[in-house]
Design a protein around this motif. Structure first.
Motif, PDB file in Angstrom:
ATOM      1  N   CYS A 281       0.824  -1.212   0.000  1.00 56.15           N
ATOM      2  CA  CYS A 281       0.000   0.000   0.000  1.00 56.15           C
ATOM      3  C   CYS A 281       0.857   1.261   0.000  1.00 56.15           C
ATOM      4  CB  CYS A 281      -0.914   0.013   1.232  1.00 56.15           C
ATOM      5  SG  CYS A 281      -0.034  -0.084   2.785  1.00 56.15           S
ATOM      6  N   VAL A 282       0.204   2.342  -0.396  1.00 56.73           N
ATOM      7  CA  VAL A 282       0.839   3.662  -0.380  1.00 56.73           C
ATOM      8  C   VAL A 282      -0.010   4.561   0.498  1.00 56.73           C
ATOM      9  CG1 VAL A 282       1.478   5.661  -1.766  1.00 56.73           C
ATOM     10  CG2 VAL A 282       1.665   3.393  -2.737  1.00 56.73           C
ATOM     11  N   LEU A 283       0.633   5.231   1.429  1.00 59.93           N
ATOM     12  CA  LEU A 283      -0.084   6.172   2.298  1.00 59.93           C
ATOM     13  C   LEU A 283       0.130   7.596   1.809  1.00 59.93           C
ATOM     14  CD1 LEU A 283       0.835   4.849   5.851  1.00 59.93           C
ATOM     15  CD2 LEU A 283      -1.490   5.208   5.007  1.00 59.93           C
ATOM     16  N   VAL A 284      -0.961   8.332   1.717  1.00 58.81           N
ATOM     17  CA  VAL A 284      -0.867   9.739   1.309  1.00 58.81           C
ATOM     18  C   VAL A 284      -1.495  10.598   2.391  1.00 58.81           C
ATOM     19  CG1 VAL A 284      -1.714  11.451  -0.338  1.00 58.81           C
ATOM     20  CG2 VAL A 284      -0.988   9.216  -1.158  1.00 58.81           C
ATOM     21  N   ASN A 285      -0.748  11.543   2.899  1.00 62.87           N
ATOM     22  CA  ASN A 285      -1.324  12.539   3.811  1.00 62.87           C
ATOM     23  C   ASN A 285      -1.449  13.846   3.016  1.00 62.87           C
ATOM     24  OD1 ASN A 285      -1.902  14.511   5.638  1.00 62.87           O
ATOM     25  ND2 ASN A 285      -0.273  14.001   7.083  1.00 62.87           N
ATOM     26  N   ALA A 318      -2.306  16.445 -10.145  1.00 63.27           N
ATOM     27  CA  ALA A 318      -1.695  15.617 -11.199  1.00 63.27           C
ATOM     28  C   ALA A 318      -0.890  14.482 -10.570  1.00 63.27           C
ATOM     29  CB  ALA A 318      -0.799  16.485 -12.077  1.00 63.27           C
ATOM     30  N   TRP A 319      -0.195  14.793  -9.487  1.00 63.28           N
ATOM     31  CA  TRP A 319       0.598  13.765  -8.787  1.00 63.28           C
ATOM     32  C   TRP A 319      -0.313  12.668  -8.243  1.00 63.28           C
ATOM     33  CZ3 TRP A 319       4.577  11.012  -7.652  1.00 63.28           C
ATOM     34  CH2 TRP A 319       4.742  10.429  -6.393  1.00 63.28           C
ATOM     35  N   LEU A 320      -1.428  13.052  -7.624  1.00 70.34           N
ATOM     36  CA  LEU A 320      -2.333  12.038  -7.074  1.00 70.34           C
ATOM     37  C   LEU A 320      -2.932  11.172  -8.191  1.00 70.34           C
ATOM     38  CD1 LEU A 320      -4.251  13.953  -4.226  1.00 70.34           C
ATOM     39  CD2 LEU A 320      -2.313  12.393  -4.017  1.00 70.34           C
ATOM     40  N   ARG A 321      -3.189  11.798  -9.331  1.00 73.10           N
ATOM     41  CA  ARG A 321      -3.729  11.004 -10.450  1.00 73.10           C
ATOM     42  C   ARG A 321      -2.700   9.971 -10.911  1.00 73.10           C
ATOM     43  NH1 ARG A 321      -6.454  15.748 -13.343  1.00 73.10           N
ATOM     44  NH2 ARG A 321      -8.355  15.836 -12.107  1.00 73.10           N
ATOM     45  N   ASP A 322      -1.431  10.403 -10.993  1.00 71.02           N
ATOM     46  CA  ASP A 322      -0.377   9.465 -11.398  1.00 71.02           C
ATOM     47  C   ASP A 322      -0.258   8.318 -10.396  1.00 71.02           C
ATOM     48  OD1 ASP A 322       0.153  11.017 -13.550  1.00 71.02           O
ATOM     49  OD2 ASP A 322       1.962  11.968 -12.721  1.00 71.02           O
ATOM     50  N   LEU A 323      -0.340   8.689  -9.135  1.00 65.47           N
ATOM     51  CA  LEU A 323      -0.261   7.659  -8.090  1.00 65.47           C
ATOM     52  C   LEU A 323      -1.416   6.670  -8.220  1.00 65.47           C
ATOM     53  CD1 LEU A 323       0.416   9.123  -4.531  1.00 65.47           C
ATOM     54  CD2 LEU A 323       1.714   7.363  -5.727  1.00 65.47           C
ATOM     55  N   ARG A 324      -2.602   7.248  -8.425  1.00 62.81           N
ATOM     56  CA  ARG A 324      -3.798   6.402  -8.578  1.00 62.81           C
ATOM     57  C   ARG A 324      -3.583   5.395  -9.714  1.00 62.81           C
ATOM     58  NH1 ARG A 324      -7.508   4.049  -5.911  1.00 62.81           N
ATOM     59  NH2 ARG A 324      -6.150   2.518  -6.828  1.00 62.81           N
ATOM     60  N   ALA A 325      -3.053   5.893 -10.837  1.00 59.88           N
ATOM     61  CA  ALA A 325      -2.907   5.028 -12.012  1.00 59.88           C
ATOM     62  C   ALA A 325      -1.910   3.900 -11.728  1.00 59.88           C
ATOM     63  CB  ALA A 325      -2.454   5.867 -13.212  1.00 59.88           C
ATOM     64  N   VAL A 326      -0.789   4.222 -11.128  1.00 65.52           N
ATOM     65  CA  VAL A 326       0.209   3.172 -10.909  1.00 65.52           C
ATOM     66  C   VAL A 326      -0.275   2.178  -9.849  1.00 65.52           C
ATOM     67  CG1 VAL A 326       1.678   4.352  -9.198  1.00 65.52           C
ATOM     68  CG2 VAL A 326       2.702   2.742 -10.746  1.00 65.52           C
ATOM     69  N   CYS A 327      -0.982   2.655  -8.848  1.00 69.50           N
ATOM     70  CA  CYS A 327      -1.506   1.734  -7.821  1.00 69.50           C
ATOM     71  C   CYS A 327      -2.536   0.788  -8.436  1.00 69.50           C
ATOM     72  CB  CYS A 327      -2.126   2.513  -6.658  1.00 69.50           C
ATOM     73  SG  CYS A 327      -0.894   3.289  -5.616  1.00 69.50           S
ATOM     74  N   THR A 328      -3.386   1.324  -9.301  1.00 75.69           N
ATOM     75  CA  THR A 328      -4.384   0.469  -9.958  1.00 75.69           C
ATOM     76  C   THR A 328      -3.674  -0.583 -10.809  1.00 75.69           C
ATOM     77  OG1 THR A 328      -5.880   2.334 -10.027  1.00 75.69           O
ATOM     78  CG2 THR A 328      -6.419   0.487 -11.472  1.00 75.69           C
ATOM     79  N   LEU A 334      -4.196   2.129  -2.488  1.00 73.91           N
ATOM     80  CA  LEU A 334      -3.919   3.563  -2.291  1.00 73.91           C
ATOM     81  C   LEU A 334      -4.744   4.021  -1.085  1.00 73.91           C
ATOM     82  CD1 LEU A 334      -2.643   6.231  -3.227  1.00 73.91           C
ATOM     83  CD2 LEU A 334      -4.588   6.536  -4.768  1.00 73.91           C
ATOM     84  N   ILE A 335      -4.042   4.439  -0.044  1.00 74.47           N
ATOM     85  CA  ILE A 335      -4.732   4.842   1.192  1.00 74.47           C
ATOM     86  C   ILE A 335      -4.568   6.347   1.381  1.00 74.47           C
ATOM     87  CG2 ILE A 335      -4.889   4.518   3.689  1.00 74.47           C
ATOM     88  CD1 ILE A 335      -3.391   1.831   3.300  1.00 74.47           C
ATOM     89  N   PHE A 336      -5.681   7.064   1.400  1.00 68.62           N
ATOM     90  CA  PHE A 336      -5.619   8.484   1.761  1.00 68.62           C
ATOM     91  C   PHE A 336      -5.766   8.567   3.272  1.00 68.62           C
ATOM     92  CE2 PHE A 336      -7.097  10.991  -2.256  1.00 68.62           C
ATOM     93  CZ  PHE A 336      -6.005  10.507  -2.948  1.00 68.62           C
ATOM     94  N   ASP A 337      -4.777   9.141   3.895  1.00 68.62           N
ATOM     95  CA  ASP A 337      -4.864   9.347   5.337  1.00 68.62           C
ATOM     96  C   ASP A 337      -5.414  10.753   5.562  1.00 68.62           C
ATOM     97  OD1 ASP A 337      -4.584   9.693   7.997  1.00 68.62           O
ATOM     98  OD2 ASP A 337      -2.435   9.310   8.088  1.00 68.62           O
ATOM     99  N   HIS A 357      -9.857   9.135  -6.296  1.00 62.50           N
ATOM    100  CA  HIS A 357     -10.456   8.202  -5.347  1.00 62.50           C
ATOM    101  C   HIS A 357      -9.438   7.204  -4.812  1.00 62.50           C
ATOM    102  CE1 HIS A 357     -14.421   9.810  -5.535  1.00 62.50           C
ATOM    103  NE2 HIS A 357     -14.112  10.125  -6.790  1.00 62.50           N
ATOM    104  N   ALA A 358      -9.550   6.962  -3.538  1.00 59.63           N
ATOM    105  CA  ALA A 358      -8.618   6.040  -2.882  1.00 59.63           C
ATOM    106  C   ALA A 358      -9.292   4.694  -2.674  1.00 59.63           C
ATOM    107  CB  ALA A 358      -8.198   6.634  -1.543  1.00 59.63           C
ATOM    108  N   ASP A 359      -8.497   3.680  -2.350  1.00 64.58           N
ATOM    109  CA  ASP A 359      -9.048   2.349  -2.054  1.00 64.58           C
ATOM    110  C   ASP A 359      -9.470   2.251  -0.596  1.00 64.58           C
ATOM    111  OD1 ASP A 359      -8.468   1.310  -4.679  1.00 64.58           O
ATOM    112  OD2 ASP A 359      -6.373   1.419  -4.073  1.00 64.58           O
ATOM    113  N   MET A 360      -8.734   2.979   0.226  1.00 65.88           N
ATOM    114  CA  MET A 360      -9.117   3.073   1.639  1.00 65.88           C
ATOM    115  C   MET A 360      -8.867   4.516   2.085  1.00 65.88           C
ATOM    116  SD  MET A 360      -8.015  -0.339   3.685  1.00 65.88           S
ATOM    117  CE  MET A 360      -6.539  -0.919   2.939  1.00 65.88           C
ATOM    118  N   VAL A 361      -9.682   4.971   3.022  1.00 62.82           N
ATOM    119  CA  VAL A 361      -9.483   6.316   3.574  1.00 62.82           C
ATOM    120  C   VAL A 361      -9.520   6.206   5.089  1.00 62.82           C
ATOM    121  CG1 VAL A 361     -10.372   8.675   3.705  1.00 62.82           C
ATOM    122  CG2 VAL A 361     -10.630   7.390   1.594  1.00 62.82           C
ATOM    123  N   THR A 362      -8.559   6.843   5.748  1.00 60.26           N
ATOM    124  CA  THR A 362      -8.627   6.897   7.212  1.00 60.26           C
ATOM    125  C   THR A 362      -9.085   8.292   7.623  1.00 60.26           C
ATOM    126  OG1 THR A 362      -6.286   7.516   7.291  1.00 60.26           O
ATOM    127  CG2 THR A 362      -6.806   5.202   7.601  1.00 60.26           C
TER     128      THR A 362
END
Ligand SMILES: Cc1ncc(COP(=O)(O)O)c(C=O)c1O
Length: 555
Positions: A281-285, A318-328, A334-337, A357-362
């Motif tokens: 997983c990848v955590l994003v704050n 744009a960065w979050l979109r790139d992250l989303r694409a590679v995680c998919t 992809l976890i949004f904290d 959109h994230a896969d999990m959100v805290t």
């Protein structure tokens, strides 16, 4: 000849097996931020070498070699401020002094308000009170009856104003009183809470925990369970609570071996995600959008004016979109904290604000309606804690106080109020309002040649300093004296609640200007043109080396 051929064959086999590994290793190194913060193990080793030392009274005022006349001005200003503190905050400070020896958290925060070389002298004369008696509107009142504008934001909990949370707690408590503190059985308000959280997060399942740290632990544990992979990726500088795996550097006595700390907003990090097979997983704050690759901007690390912050919504989206694409593409969760930023940027949080959109959100903090909470929302396949075909292979998570009726009651009230037109109106033009407030204040500061400005991500602000100085951390004491309440990180983070009116804000801005003028008048921002951040950094390093090897004299 035969032997030579066999050696070649073995060599080729070994290279074929090790080269890709080596390549991945190199890619991993290149995806790290080139600083100690990006190299967490090294940071821990370096931290262990830094010796304690402190300035004596003479050097306290002249650690930048300012002329004697400036040092005198500083001393006068400092002692004037100390007298004000002693008199004005007497009862608050007395109680603080009484309990401090028994509260380890308090000892820690008071020691780390300013760089350590100055800390003891500051504490002796300018201790900050740890008690407050009441809150109202956007203000706090201490034990001596002093009223402050609240810029602490209660660590981010306070999005709508303290009165809002008092009401959530009162009404929520009334609603669950008949059940009381019974645990295990849910109070019916839970059904509504779950429904609203599903709508807000756009994710079908929910779990309740007791803190943001625990919510992050659970999200990561589930991602590991379902992917069968070991590693969590966090980005340099990002805070995700104090659990060991997400705090791999300074502050954690053991290394976090299954965590990669990668450079935020950098294509090399995407390359690592696209190639390694061990990432669960990848955590994003989303708070890092204000200062990617930098840690929480506390004044204890304000050794010079190198603090940088600026928010670029387009670039971060744009960065979050790139992250989303590679995680998919790679099956990485992809976890949004959103423990800190959830409900602050938009009703739908960072997911809505950045349209990713994230896969999990805290979530946590504000969502508890003023009481402690942690929540994970996630995709059904990621949230499941057991396997239908392997009954003994479970992903365990419990917690005595999970879904505590009083917390659920306050959360219920919080979520209900989010649906009201008054609360929804607070989000209209939110960024425009706060960006304009920041730029108005910045203009006023620039017009008076005061060497600071504010960077903001909506209502979360950071003070940045525009000319090299060793004494920027002093500003927090002038701000308090002007009636502004700051958290222990000082000028690094000012958190406004959304209920600040224009008049409230203007009052805060006036006080910031008054504090900065006093700081300027008292000589703390003296400059001889030769003082630069680099020169300060080199000097501090020399001092550390000298103290480490016992060659220090006087400072
Ligand atoms: C983004 C983020 N995640 C997790 C946490 C940890 O939450 P708590 O302090 O409730 O454990 C925090 C706390 O500041 C946070 O900001």
């Amino acid at each position: 000849m035969d032997l030579l051929l066999s050696l070649y064959a073995v060599g080729a086999f070994v290279s074929a097996a090790t080269l890709p590994k080596l390549k991945m290793r190199v890619e991993l190194s290149r995806a790290k931020q080139r600083s100690l913060l990006g190299h967490v193990r090294l940071a821990r080793r370096v931290a262990a070498l830094i010796p304690h030392y402190e300035y004596d009274e003479i050097h306290f005022f002249r650690s930048d070699d300012a002329p004697e006349e400036i040092a005198e001005r500083r001393r006068d200003g400092f002692m004037r401020l100390a007298a004000i503190y002693r008199e004005r905050y007497a009862a608050t400070l007395q109680m603080t002094a009484e309990v401090e020896p028994a509260i380890s958290d308090l000892q820690f925060t008071s020691a780390y308000r300013v760089p350590f070389q100055y800390s003891r002298f500051v504490r002796r004369h300018l201790a900050a009170g740890a008690f407050a008696a009441s809150s109202e509107g956007v203000t706090l009142t201490d034990l001596d009856g002093n009223c402050y504008y609240d810029l602490t934001g209660s660590y981010g909990v306070n999005v709508f104003g303290n009165d809002f949370y008092k009401e959530c707690i009162e009404r929520g408590s009334a609603r669950v009183r008949d059940l009381g503190p019974v645990l295990g059985a849910y109070h019916p308000v839970v059904a509504y809470n779950v429904g609203r959280l599903r709508e807000i997060s756009g994710l079908p399942e929910v779990s309740f925990h007791m803190s943001g740290t625990e919510a992050v632990m659970q999200a990561v544990r589930l991602a590991r369970y379902h992917t069968g992979r070991s590693h969590v990726v966090r980005f340099c500088g990002a805070y995700h609570g104090w659990w060991g795996d997400v705090q791999p550097g300074i502050g954690n006595p053991v290394p976090a071996r299954e965590t990669y700390t990668l450079k935020d907003c950098d294509p090399r990090a995407l390359r690592v995600l696209a190639t390694r097979r061990d990432i669960a997983c990848v955590l994003v704050n989303p708070l890092q959008a204000l200062h990617p690759n930098a840690g929480a901007p506390g004044d204890s690390s304000l050794v010079h004016s190198g603090r940088r912050a600026a928010f670029d919504r387009e670039a971060y989206t744009a960065w979050l979109r790139d992250l989303r694409a590679v995680c998919t593409a790679r099956g990485i969760a992809l976890i949004f904290d959103e423990v800190f930023m959830g409900f602050r940027l938009a009703l739908g949080g960072a997911q809505q604000y950045f349209s990713v959109h994230a896969d999990m959100v805290t979530y946590g903090k504000t969502l508890g309606g003023g009481l402690p909470v942690g929540v994970v929302c996630g995709r059904r396949d990621l949230m499941k804690r057991f396997r239908d075909d392997r009954p003994a292979d479970i992903c365990f998570a419990r917690g005595t106080f999970n879904a505590h009726p009083y917390v659920m009651g306050a959360m219920h009230e919080f979520l209900r109020r989010l649906e009201t037109p008054e609360v929804q109106a607070l989000y209209t033009e939110l960024d425009n309002v706060w960006d304009r407030r920041a730029s108005d204040l910045n203009e006023r500061l620039a017009a008076e040649h005061l060497p600071l400005h504010f960077a903001n991500l909506s209502t979360v602000w950071t003070t940045c300093y525009t000319q090299a100085s060793r004494y920027n951390w002093m500003l927090q004491y002038y701000l308090r004296a002007e009636g502004l309440a700051l958290s222990w990180v000082g000028t690094g983070r000012l958190i406004f609640s959304l209920n600040y009116t224009e008049a409230d804000f203007v009052a805060v801005a006036d006080r910031i200007l008054a504090a900065a003028r006093a700081m300027q008048r008292d000589g703390w921002w003296w400059q001889d043109g030769a003082l630069s951040d680099k020169a300060i950094g080199r000097r501090v390093l020399r001092e550390m080396i000298a103290h480490r090897f016992g060659r220090a004299s006087g400072r």
